[in-house]
Design a protein around this motif. Structure first.
Motif, PDB file in Angstrom:
ATOM      1  N   TYR A   1      33.974  37.278  45.525  1.00  0.00           N
ATOM      2  CA  TYR A   1      34.447  38.492  44.881  1.00  0.00           C
ATOM      3  C   TYR A   1      33.621  39.700  45.318  1.00  0.00           C
ATOM      4  N   LYS A   2      34.213  40.883  45.178  1.00  0.00           N
ATOM      5  CA  LYS A   2      33.592  42.120  45.657  1.00  0.00           C
ATOM      6  C   LYS A   2      33.455  43.124  44.512  1.00  0.00           C
ATOM      7  N   CYS A   3      32.787  42.728  43.457  1.00  0.00           N
ATOM      8  CA  CYS A   3      32.592  43.626  42.315  1.00  0.00           C
ATOM      9  C   CYS A   3      31.723  44.809  42.742  1.00  0.00           C
TER      10      CYS A   3
ATOM     11  N   THR B   1      40.952  39.446  34.413  1.00  0.00           N
ATOM     12  CA  THR B   1      41.340  40.642  33.679  1.00  0.00           C
ATOM     13  C   THR B   1      40.717  40.639  32.293  1.00  0.00           C
TER      14      THR B   1
ATOM     15  N   PRO C   1      38.320  44.800  40.752  1.00  0.00           N
ATOM     16  CA  PRO C   1      39.779  44.655  40.767  1.00  0.00           C
ATOM     17  C   PRO C   1      40.268  43.224  40.975  1.00  0.00           C
ATOM     18  N   ASP C   2      39.432  42.347  41.580  1.00  0.00           N
ATOM     19  CA  ASP C   2      39.889  40.982  41.849  1.00  0.00           C
ATOM     20  C   ASP C   2      39.324  39.959  40.864  1.00  0.00           C
ATOM     21  N   LYS C   3      38.663  40.440  39.820  1.00  0.00           N
ATOM     22  CA  LYS C   3      38.029  39.546  38.860  1.00  0.00           C
ATOM     23  C   LYS C   3      39.019  39.189  37.748  1.00  0.00           C
TER      24      LYS C   3
END
Length: 784
Positions: free
Chosen positions: A470-472, A599, A595-597
């Protein structure tokens, strides 16, 4: 006091109707009503902007009969300031702590003066506005000062050219009276002073999404009705475009050498009447600004009339429009504000409401600077403290006087009223006496709920990998490859995890906290194997493991429902879940930071499922990045609602955003973490809002530092968390605390605020005193 009470005004009430309602009301009654509105809308804060004035040119195509700023070419050495002069003024301001560069100039002087046209041509500019754009850009790039531009009448194309280089712009309406433009009037011979022309320019600023300042000039021959007309015109433009950040109410002062030199100055009574009426007419989100140098002996009366902003005050340059009126010293403004029960705070050239939405109101070239300078309500950060920085906790301005709006909210909550969204968000604005009241109430609730004991757990962190799919944007811990910014990427094998668990037991730990990145090779079986490795090696340890994201990843990779996978983890030995991966439970915020984590809804569903299978958890919030007080409020209410439903949360843990190495902060896409005031308030407001459903509020000593943690223990918190052997996530983000805060150090901290320290289990059972090293006489009496 008048026998005619002040009637509330409708948002679109006509000028005639307003005058009919106010015409018989005494100024004192208007002031009382307006002062109450200002206090309710802005709290105890009175703002100002530390700025430098850059008089780019004093030539102007208009001829206002009261103006001493505009002059003629023969009275000037040069039609315009040279660029090096502009930058010299700006640099002097930056050295003195200014944040704004106010460009003052006449309106398109090249239309009137050949000398202006020649200078522009010789310097490579096709217009004054082109030079304004170049100078504003140079000032920002060279000094960091945010430009505020007052270049006169602008078209939509002009705004498009200037907006990339300006944090805000301004144009005084002055008056809506066409009568003043007739022969003998102060605006005769000045076509740019036509009300319709100025209103069209202000409207174009709204279309261009430019944060804007306008205002009225009183005492130049207009009537009270005409002032009301002007204020209503500004009101209507703001309701249409939402762009007016402040309206200046400025009193006329006669100046020698002008056609109006013999005209009487505007009386104080007229100024106070106009301030009060402006406050009552204009929307509550529009500030009322009054220049303090034009009424230096009546500052407290100006506040009482409803103003909440002193405008720009310069430690470097004079007021070039009113050179006869020196700026008051900031200490004078501070003292006058304090006498009126207010707190003086800095703002930027872009006002706080618009500064809170830089992506909407600013060009991308300026937005990062604004984000990094402001707090969650758009005001300038009041100190240099940052979470995880190691800086000493600053002193906060306290007070005894509580504003009516905070008093009402706290009284309602104390009386058993359900927390309401708007009220909670308002609590986060608390400052001065309001801040003191919120903190004191939180501490009273803490004492009633859990007593004076400060608790902690002895634990070890095992972050088994920092490699993550992931790219938080906020995370500096996770690595996508071995080319990592802070240290190499790694993955611990099961024997090493077991070894660390055994070592934790040998060092007195009762809990191990397991979290890591989402490694591309991990699946649900991986997490089950990790739990089994710890449970087999160290059967006595409480296994506190796996964020909602890890649970979701594990369940998804095995094709299992969340409930079934959680049941398998529990059967393998998982004891509780950390409530991390919550960040902010708001879809708009999460779309920016992660955005990809999972919700917000998925986080709630996973926590609900965990509680349903008998796994309790913590709840967290990570705050101070792209969020605001409304988002914080929504998060607290969602946690409260789930706790009322399941009762599964053991504690609430606020986690101030540590910004230093966060990727999206380095890109200029976030604020620089919460301010110290906001960090303290988050714990206090959480205590108030979550009472009595969640009894424990934990302060992160890793984020706050020992002195910050001590202060928060007096602001509603009761728990210091764990000693955290091997904490690495905060340190990866640039924090200087971490690794270990041992029991003697915790005992010293608790003793510094006169409170006992006790060791607890993960589920908040206190260890027997004979088994609790932190309760021993040696630790309790150890010298600081």
């Amino acid at each position: 006091m008048s026998d005619h009470p002040v009637t509330p005004l409708d948002a679109v009430m006509s000028p005639a109707r307003i005058m009919a309602l106010m015409g018989e009301v005494e100024t004192a009654a208007l002031m009382e009503a307006a002062g109450a509105v200002a206090l309710d809308a802005f709290g105890p804060i009175v703002t100002y902007s530390p700025k430098v004035f850059i008089p780019l040119t004093r030539l102007c195509r208009d001829v206002c009969h009261y103006c001493t700023f505009a002059t003629t070419p023969r009275r000037m050495d040069s039609p315009y300031l040279e660029m090096d002069e502009v930058l010299s003024i700006a640099r002097a301001g930056a050295r003195q702590g200014c944040r704004e560069a106010l460009f003052t100039l006449g309106d398109r002087p090249e239309d009137r003066y050949g000398a202006a046209r020649s200078w522009l041509t010789d310097h490579g500019y096709d217009s004054t506005l082109a030079y304004v754009a170049a100078a504003a850009r140079a000032v920002f790039e060279e000094t960091g000062l945010l430009p505020h531009l007052n270049p006169g009448i602008l078209s939509p194309d002009d705004y498009a050219m200037l907006r990339p280089h300006a944090a805000s712009m301004g144009l005084m309406l002055e008056s809506s009276s066409e009568r003043l433009c007739e022969k003998g009037g102060p605006h005769f011979g000045s076509p740019d002073k036509r009300p319709a022309v100025r209103l069209a320019s202000i409207a174009a600023a709204g279309e261009a999404k430019v944060p804007f300042t306008s205002g009225i000039l009183i005492g130049i021959g207009e009537t009270r009705f005409e002032r009301v007309e002007a204020l209503c015109a500004l009101r209507d433009l703001h309701l249409r475009h939402d762009h007016i950040q402040e309206v200046i109410v400025q009193n006329f002062r006669a100046k020698p050498g002008t056609l109006m030199a013999g005209h009487a100055d505007a009386p104080l009574e007229e100024l106070l009447w106009s301030i009060a009426v402006a406050r009552l007419i204009l929307p509550r989100d529009v500030s009322i600004q009054v220049p303090p140098n034009l009424q230096p002996d009546a500052l407290e009366s100006l506040i009482a009339a409803g103003m909440n902003d002193w405008g720009g005050v310069s430690p470097v340059t004079a007021d070039h429009v009113n050179p006869e009126a020196p700026w008051p010293h900031l200490a004078t403004l501070d003292e006058a504000s304090a006498r009126a029960g207010r707190i003086l705070r800095q703002r930027l050239a872009i006002g706080p409401r618009h500064a809170s939405e830089p992506g909407k109101w600013l060009d991308p070239r300026l937005a990062p600077s604004v984000r990094r300078q402001v707090d969650g309500q758009g005001l300038v950060r009041a100190d240099d403290w940052h979470a995880g920085s190691g800086l000493a906790a600053p002193d906060l301005i306290l007070g005894q006087q509580t504003s009516p709006r905070i008093s009402r909210i706290l009284a309602g909550l104390a009386g058993g009223q359900e927390p309401r969204r708007e009220a909670i968000a308002t609590l986060f604005t608390a400052d001065g006496g309001d801040f003191s009241a919120v903190v004191q109430m939180a501490d009273r609730i803490r004492q009633e709920a859990v007593g004076s004991t400060v608790t902690h757990v002895v634990n070890r962190n095992i972050n088994y990998t920092n490699i993550c799919l992931y790219k938080c944007g906020f995370c500096a811990f996770s690595k996508g490859s071995t080319k990592a910014l802070r240290g190499p990427a790694y993955r611990l094998d099961l024997p090493e995890i077991s070894r660390r668990a055994v070592e934790a037991v040998e060092r007195g730990a009762t809990e191990v906290c397991l979290q890591g990145g989402i490694h591309p090779d991990y699946d649900g079986e991986t997490y089950l194997a990790i739990v089994d490795a710890v449970r087999t090696a160290a059967p006595s340890l409480h296994i506190h493991a796996f964020s909602a994201l890890e649970v979701h990843h594990g369940a998804t990779t095995l094709g299992l429902p969340i409930e079934d996978y959680l049941a398998r983890l529990k059967a393998a030995g998982l004891s509780t879940l950390p409530g991390t991966a919550a960040e902010i439970l708001d879809p708009d915020v999460r779309a920016i930071i992660a955005p990809d984590k999972v919700t917000a809804d998925q986080w709630i569903q996973i926590m609900r499922a965990a509680h349903g299978v008998g796994l309790r958890s913590t709840a967290t919030i990570m705050f101070g990045h792209v969020d605001n007080y409304t988002h914080w409020t929504s998060h607290l209410l969602q946690v409260r609602a789930l706790q009322r439903e399941t009762g599964g949360f053991t504690e609430f843990v606020p986690l101030p955003f540590v910004h230093m190495e966060a990727p999206f902060w380095r890109r200029g896409a976030s604020r620089s973490g919460p301010t110290y005031r906001e960090a303290v308030l988050m714990h206090a407001v959480a205590r108030i809002v979550l009472h009595p459903l969640i009894p424990n509020i934990q302060v992160s000593w890793v984020k706050m530092g020992p002195d910050g943690a001590a202060a928060i223990l007096d602001a509603g918190a009761n728990d210091l968390g764990g000693v955290l052997m091997d904490e690495s996530i905060t340190r990866a983000a640039g924090g200087v605390h971490g690794q270990l805060f041992d029991q003697p150090a915790m005992a010293r901290l608790a003793r510094s605020i006169g409170r006992p320290l006790r060791q607890r289990t993960t589920l908040y059972d206190l260890l027997p005193e004979e088994a609790d090293p932190s309760a021993s006489r040696e630790h309790q009496l150890e010298r600081t």
